[in-house]
Enzyme design. Structure first.
Site, PDB file in Angstrom:
ATOM      1  N   THR A 123       0.861  -1.188   0.000  1.00 44.05           N
ATOM      2  CA  THR A 123       0.000   0.000   0.000  1.00 44.05           C
ATOM      3  C   THR A 123       0.896   1.237   0.000  1.00 44.05           C
ATOM      4  O   THR A 123       1.701   1.410   0.917  1.00 44.05           O
ATOM      5  CB  THR A 123      -0.899  -0.006   1.248  1.00 44.05           C
ATOM      6  OG1 THR A 123      -1.657  -1.220   1.219  1.00 44.05           O
ATOM      7  CG2 THR A 123      -1.847   1.185   1.265  1.00 44.05           C
ATOM      8  N   PHE A 154      -6.337  -6.643  -1.086  1.00 43.38           N
ATOM      9  CA  PHE A 154      -7.456  -6.294  -0.201  1.00 43.38           C
ATOM     10  C   PHE A 154      -7.684  -7.343   0.882  1.00 43.38           C
ATOM     11  O   PHE A 154      -8.778  -7.426   1.443  1.00 43.38           O
ATOM     12  CB  PHE A 154      -8.727  -6.095  -1.026  1.00 43.38           C
ATOM     13  CG  PHE A 154      -8.559  -5.088  -2.140  1.00 43.38           C
ATOM     14  CD1 PHE A 154      -8.486  -3.732  -1.861  1.00 43.38           C
ATOM     15  CD2 PHE A 154      -8.425  -5.505  -3.459  1.00 43.38           C
ATOM     16  CE1 PHE A 154      -8.301  -2.799  -2.880  1.00 43.38           C
ATOM     17  CE2 PHE A 154      -8.240  -4.578  -4.483  1.00 43.38           C
ATOM     18  CZ  PHE A 154      -8.175  -3.219  -4.200  1.00 43.38           C
ATOM     19  N   ARG A 156      -7.946  -9.458   4.273  1.00 43.89           N
ATOM     20  CA  ARG A 156      -8.162  -9.123   5.681  1.00 43.89           C
ATOM     21  C   ARG A 156      -7.420 -10.134   6.533  1.00 43.89           C
ATOM     22  O   ARG A 156      -7.440 -11.330   6.222  1.00 43.89           O
ATOM     23  CB  ARG A 156      -9.653  -9.216   6.038  1.00 43.89           C
ATOM     24  CG  ARG A 156     -10.543  -8.259   5.310  1.00 43.89           C
ATOM     25  CD  ARG A 156     -11.983  -8.770   5.333  1.00 43.89           C
ATOM     26  NE  ARG A 156     -12.120 -10.042   4.647  1.00 43.89           N
ATOM     27  CZ  ARG A 156     -13.182 -10.840   4.713  1.00 43.89           C
ATOM     28  NH1 ARG A 156     -14.212 -10.511   5.464  1.00 43.89           N
ATOM     29  NH2 ARG A 156     -13.231 -11.981   4.038  1.00 43.89           N
ATOM     30  N   GLU A 157      -6.802  -9.697   7.612  1.00 44.97           N
ATOM     31  CA  GLU A 157      -6.209 -10.645   8.541  1.00 44.97           C
ATOM     32  C   GLU A 157      -7.342 -11.515   9.078  1.00 44.97           C
ATOM     33  O   GLU A 157      -8.468 -11.055   9.262  1.00 44.97           O
ATOM     34  CB  GLU A 157      -5.492  -9.904   9.680  1.00 44.97           C
ATOM     35  CG  GLU A 157      -4.292  -9.133   9.151  1.00 44.97           C
ATOM     36  CD  GLU A 157      -3.432  -8.520  10.244  1.00 44.97           C
ATOM     37  OE1 GLU A 157      -3.533  -8.936  11.401  1.00 44.97           O
ATOM     38  OE2 GLU A 157      -2.647  -7.609   9.915  1.00 44.97           O
ATOM     39  N   ALA A 257     -20.617  -0.889  16.018  1.00 45.67           N
ATOM     40  CA  ALA A 257     -20.059   0.103  16.951  1.00 45.67           C
ATOM     41  C   ALA A 257     -19.291  -0.602  18.057  1.00 45.67           C
ATOM     42  O   ALA A 257     -19.561  -1.754  18.389  1.00 45.67           O
ATOM     43  CB  ALA A 257     -21.185   0.933  17.540  1.00 45.67           C
ATOM     44  N   CYS A 265      -3.193  -1.591   9.321  1.00 43.77           N
ATOM     45  CA  CYS A 265      -3.606  -1.051   8.016  1.00 43.77           C
ATOM     46  C   CYS A 265      -4.479   0.204   8.125  1.00 43.77           C
ATOM     47  O   CYS A 265      -4.040   1.293   7.760  1.00 43.77           O
ATOM     48  CB  CYS A 265      -4.348  -2.126   7.234  1.00 43.77           C
ATOM     49  SG  CYS A 265      -3.339  -3.589   6.978  1.00 43.77           S
ATOM     50  N   ARG A 334      -0.683  -4.810  16.728  1.00 45.16           N
ATOM     51  CA  ARG A 334      -0.307  -3.460  16.280  1.00 45.16           C
ATOM     52  C   ARG A 334      -1.509  -2.533  16.427  1.00 45.16           C
ATOM     53  O   ARG A 334      -2.608  -2.845  15.979  1.00 45.16           O
ATOM     54  CB  ARG A 334       0.139  -3.486  14.812  1.00 45.16           C
ATOM     55  CG  ARG A 334       1.527  -4.029  14.615  1.00 45.16           C
ATOM     56  CD  ARG A 334       1.861  -4.109  13.152  1.00 45.16           C
ATOM     57  NE  ARG A 334       1.007  -5.038  12.436  1.00 45.16           N
ATOM     58  CZ  ARG A 334       0.973  -5.170  11.113  1.00 45.16           C
ATOM     59  NH1 ARG A 334       1.731  -4.415  10.350  1.00 45.16           N
ATOM     60  NH2 ARG A 334       0.173  -6.052  10.542  1.00 45.16           N
TER      61      ARG A 334
HETATM   62  C1  UGA Z   1      -8.170  -4.040   6.412  1.00 47.86           C
HETATM   63  C2  UGA Z   1      -9.176  -4.082   5.238  1.00 47.86           C
HETATM   64  O1  UGA Z   1     -10.428  -4.560   5.719  1.00 47.86           O
HETATM   65  C3  UGA Z   1      -8.669  -5.008   4.121  1.00 47.86           C
HETATM   66  O2  UGA Z   1      -9.561  -4.999   3.028  1.00 47.86           O
HETATM   67  C4  UGA Z   1      -7.295  -4.491   3.678  1.00 47.86           C
HETATM   68  O3  UGA Z   1      -6.740  -5.323   2.676  1.00 47.86           O
HETATM   69  C5  UGA Z   1      -6.346  -4.496   4.880  1.00 47.86           C
HETATM   70  O4  UGA Z   1      -6.880  -3.637   5.903  1.00 47.86           O
HETATM   71  C6  UGA Z   1      -5.032  -3.961   4.407  1.00 47.86           C
HETATM   72  O5  UGA Z   1      -4.932  -2.780   4.123  1.00 47.86           O
HETATM   73  O6  UGA Z   1      -4.099  -4.763   4.215  1.00 47.86           O
HETATM   74  P1  UGA Z   1      -7.630  -5.675   8.457  1.00 47.86           P
HETATM   75  O7  UGA Z   1      -6.627  -4.673   8.904  1.00 47.86           O
HETATM   76  O8  UGA Z   1      -7.272  -7.128   8.452  1.00 47.86           O
HETATM   77  O9  UGA Z   1      -8.105  -5.359   6.951  1.00 47.86           O
HETATM   78  O10 UGA Z   1      -8.864  -5.500   9.428  1.00 47.86           O
HETATM   79  P2  UGA Z   1     -10.431  -5.207   9.275  1.00 47.86           P
HETATM   80  O11 UGA Z   1     -11.175  -6.468   9.150  1.00 47.86           O
HETATM   81  O12 UGA Z   1     -10.662  -4.171   8.257  1.00 47.86           O
HETATM   82  O13 UGA Z   1     -10.721  -4.588  10.705  1.00 47.86           O
HETATM   83  C7  UGA Z   1     -10.069  -3.399  11.122  1.00 47.86           C
HETATM   84  C8  UGA Z   1     -10.511  -2.993  12.487  1.00 47.86           C
HETATM   85  O14 UGA Z   1     -11.830  -2.467  12.433  1.00 47.86           O
HETATM   86  C9  UGA Z   1     -10.522  -4.074  13.553  1.00 47.86           C
HETATM   87  O15 UGA Z   1      -9.916  -3.540  14.710  1.00 47.86           O
HETATM   88  C10 UGA Z   1     -11.991  -4.350  13.756  1.00 47.86           C
HETATM   89  O16 UGA Z   1     -12.273  -4.809  15.056  1.00 47.86           O
HETATM   90  C11 UGA Z   1     -12.596  -2.982  13.498  1.00 47.86           C
HETATM   91  N1  UGA Z   1     -14.022  -2.998  13.075  1.00 47.86           N
HETATM   92  C12 UGA Z   1     -14.387  -3.615  11.930  1.00 47.86           C
HETATM   93  C13 UGA Z   1     -14.964  -2.329  13.826  1.00 47.86           C
HETATM   94  O17 UGA Z   1     -14.639  -1.726  14.875  1.00 47.86           O
HETATM   95  N2  UGA Z   1     -16.269  -2.329  13.420  1.00 47.86           N
HETATM   96  C14 UGA Z   1     -16.669  -2.945  12.285  1.00 47.86           C
HETATM   97  O18 UGA Z   1     -17.878  -2.886  11.942  1.00 47.86           O
HETATM   98  C15 UGA Z   1     -15.706  -3.615  11.526  1.00 47.86           C
END
Ligand code: UGA
Length: 443
Positions: A123, A154, A156-157, A257, A265, A334
Site C-alpha cells: 500500500t 485487499f 483481511r487478517e 459500533a 492497516c 499493532r
Molecule cells: C483491512 C481491510 O479490511 C482489508 O480490506 C485491507 O486489505 C487491509 O486492511 C489492508 O490494508 O491490508 P484488516 O486490517 O485485516 O483489513 O482489518 P479489518 O477487518 O478491516 O478490521 C479493522 C478494524 O476495524 C478491527 O480492529 C476491527 O475490530 C474494526 N471494526 C471492523 C470495527 O470496529 N467495526 C466494524 O464494523 C468492523
C-alpha cells in the site's frame, strides 16, 4: 504455470506466496530477515492466520514454494516479481515510511537483466508506482523491458487465505496492456471464479486501495459517533445500524459500533492518505479523515472513562480484559484498541489480568505492565470489572454463571457490543455496551 517471486514475507507476502504456489505456480519468496526465512522454509508461519500453516507446508512439500534471502535467486528464478514489503507509518509523521520499498527496488533493479514484470502489492502513496517504473527503466540492465504493474491487495487478517484465493476484485494498474494477459494467467483460478478484473492506470490502482480503507474506517467512525449520541439520548446503535443497513446503498457491514478500529492497516492508511493529500494541496478535502481518526481514538478513552464510572477509582482495582489482538482470528497487536485500553488502565493503577486465545506471546514479548493469563476462567479471578474488547467467538460462548463465582463484582462492559444481554443479566451480571443504553444507569 508462471515462475513467480515474492519480495517481503510479512502477512501479505507469505500468504500470497503460499496461495500462488498452491495454485501450481513455481514461487520463490525472499526476505532480508534470515531468521524468518529459516522458519518459513520449514513451514513455520511467524503469526497466527487460519489455514495458512497447512497451505504453506503443503506448498513446500509439493516443491512449488521455496524461500531465500538471495536477491539473485529471485532475479534469475522468476519472470513475475511481486513486491510485498511493508509501508508502516513513519516514526516522526503521518506519512508512510517508504524505506522498505526504496531498498527493495534499489537492490532488485540492477539484477533485472531480462524482460520481466514487477507487480507492486504494497500500500503506497499515490505517485509511487510511476516513480518505481521510471526507476527500473533507468537502473535495470533490461531497461524498458522491465514492466511495472500495480496490483493492490485487499486481504483481511483472519481471512487472508480465503481473500487471496477468492478475491472480490482484481485491480491492475498497467502501462502495457500485454501485461494484463500475463496477470490473467497468474490469476486464472480467481478469474474462473468470476472475480471482476479492473484494468486501469497506476494512479487509479494506487488510490483504489487507500480509498477502500478510508471508506471502511469512515463507516466505523460514523457508527461510533452515533454510538455516543445513542448513549446520550437513550437510543440503540445496533438497531440503528440494522435499520440503515437495509438500505443497500449503505449496507450493514462495517457498521459495528464499539471500541473502534486498529491494526497495521486502517489507522496508518488514513493518516498516510491525509499526508499525501496535504502534499497535493488537498488538505481541506481530506480533513474529514482527521475526524475519523480522532473519533476512533476517542473510543479508547471512552472505555477507560466507563471503567472509571463503574469503579469510582481505577487505582488498586483488579480488571479482567478479554482480548489483546486488534481483531479476532489474529494475533496482531499493532495499534490494538484492546491493548491500548489495557495499558491505559494499568497506567492508572489497575491490576490488569489480560486474556487472549492467541496473542499472549506477542504481549509477553513486549514486557508490558499487565498479567497475561492463558486460562480464560483464571483471568476472571477476583475481578472488580471485566472488559470484553476483542470479539473472539469463544468469549460469546463463556458461561457467565460459573465465571460469576470467580469475580469480586459481576460487572462487564462489552466494548464490541456482541455479548448476549439476556444471558449475562440472567446470571446476575451488570452488562454495559457502547451505544446501547439500558444498563448504563446501572453503573
Ligand atoms: C483491512 C481491510 O479490511 C482489508 O480490506 C485491507 O486489505 C487491509 O486492511 C489492508 O490494508 O491490508 P484488516 O486490517 O485485516 O483489513 O482489518 P479489518 O477487518 O478491516 O478490521 C479493522 C478494524 O476495524 C478491527 O480492529 C476491527 O475490530 C474494526 N471494526 C471492523 C470495527 O470496529 N467495526 C466494524 O464494523 C468492523
Amino acid at each position: 504455470m508462471a515462475r513467480l517471486s515474492v519480495i517481503g514475507t510479512g502477512y501479505l507476502g507469505v500468504t500470497h506466496a503460499a496461495c500462488m504456489a498452491s495454485l501450481g505456480h513455481s514461487v520463490v519468496a525472499l526476505d532480508i530477515d534470515e531468521v524468518k526465512i529459516a522458519a518459513l522454509s520449514v513451514g513455520t508461519v511467524p503469526f497466527h492466520e487460519p489455514e495458512l500453516p497447512e497451505l504453506l507446508q503443503a506448498s513446500i512439500a509439493s516443491g512449488n514454494l521455496a524461500f531465500t534471502s538471495s536477491w539473485s535467486d529471485v532475479a534469475v528464478g522468476a519472470d513475475v516479481h511481486f513486491l510485498c514489503v511493508g509501508t508502516p507509518q513513519s516514526a516522526g509523521s503521518d506519512a508512510a515510511d517508504m524505506g522498505q520499498i526504496r531498498a527493495a527496488v534499489a537492490t532488485l533493479a540492477p539484477l533485472l537483466s531480462k524482460p520481466c514484470i514487477v507487480v507492486g502489492k504494497s500500500t503506497v502513496p499515490v505517485g509511487t508506482a510511476q516513480w518505481i517504473a521510471d526507476y527500473f527503466e533507468a537502473n535495470s540492465p533490461a531497461g524498458k523491458d522491465v514492466h511495472l504493474v500495480w496490483n493492490p491487495e485487499f486481504l483481511r487478517e483472519g481471512f487472508a487465505v480465503k481473500d487471496t484465493l477468492y478475491p472480490d476484485r482484481i485491480v491492475l494498474g498497467v502501462s502495457h496492456s500485454s501485461d494484463v494477459e500475463v496477470l490473467r494467467e497468474v490469476y486464472a483460478s480467481a478469474l474462473k471464479n468470476d472475480a471482476p478484473l479492473i484494468s486501469t492506470d497506476y494512479a487509479t490502482a494506487e488510490l483504489v486501495k487507500v480509498a477502500a480503507n478510508a471508506f471502511l474506517a469512515t463507516k466505523i467512525s460514523f457508527i461510533n459517533a452515533f454510538a455516543d449520541l445513542a448513549d446520550k439520548v437513550g437510543a440503540d446503535v445496533g438497531t440503528l445500524a440494522d435499520a440503515i443497513g437495509h438500505d443497500s446503498r449503505i449496507g450493514r457491514r462495517f457498521l459495528n459500533a464499539g471500541i473502534g478500529f486498529g491494526g497495521g492497516c486502517l489507522p496508518k492508511d488514513i493518516r498516510a492518505l491525509q499526508a499525501r493529500a496535504n502534499e497535493l494541496g488537498l488538505g481541506e478535502q481530506f480533513e474529514f479523515l482527521k475526524n475519523v481518526d480522532s473519533v476512533n481514538k476517542s473510543r479508547r478513552a471512552r472505555m477507560v472513562e466507563l471503567a472509571r464510572e463503574a469503579l469510582g477509582s481505577i487505582d488498586g482495582k483488579t480488571i479482567t480484559i478479554l482480548g489483546a489482538a486488534f481483531k479476532p482470528d489474529s494475533d496482531d497487536i499493532r495499534d490494538s484498541p484492546a491493548l491500548d485500553i489495557a495499558l491505559a488502565l494499568a497506567n492508572s493503577g489497575a491490576a490488569v489480568q489480560l486474556h487472549d486465545p492467541v496473542a499472549l506471546p506477542q504481549v509477553r514479548a513486549r514486557n508490558l505492565p499487565v498479567t497475561a493469563i492463558d486460562d480464560v476462567s483464571e483471568a476472571f479471578a477476583n475481578a472488580d470489572l471485566v472488559l470484553h474488547l476483542t470479539e473472539w467467538k469463544n468469549y460469546r460462548d463463556l458461561n457467565p454463571a460459573t465465571l460469576g463465582e470467580k469475580v469480586s463484582c459481576k460487572r462487564i462492559i462489552d466494548g464490541r457490543n456482541v455479548l448476549d444481554r439476556e444471558v449475562w443479566s440472567n446470571a446476575g451480571w451488570h452488562i454495559t455496551y457502547l451505544g446501547k443504553p439500558g444498563s448504563l444507569a446501572a453503573l
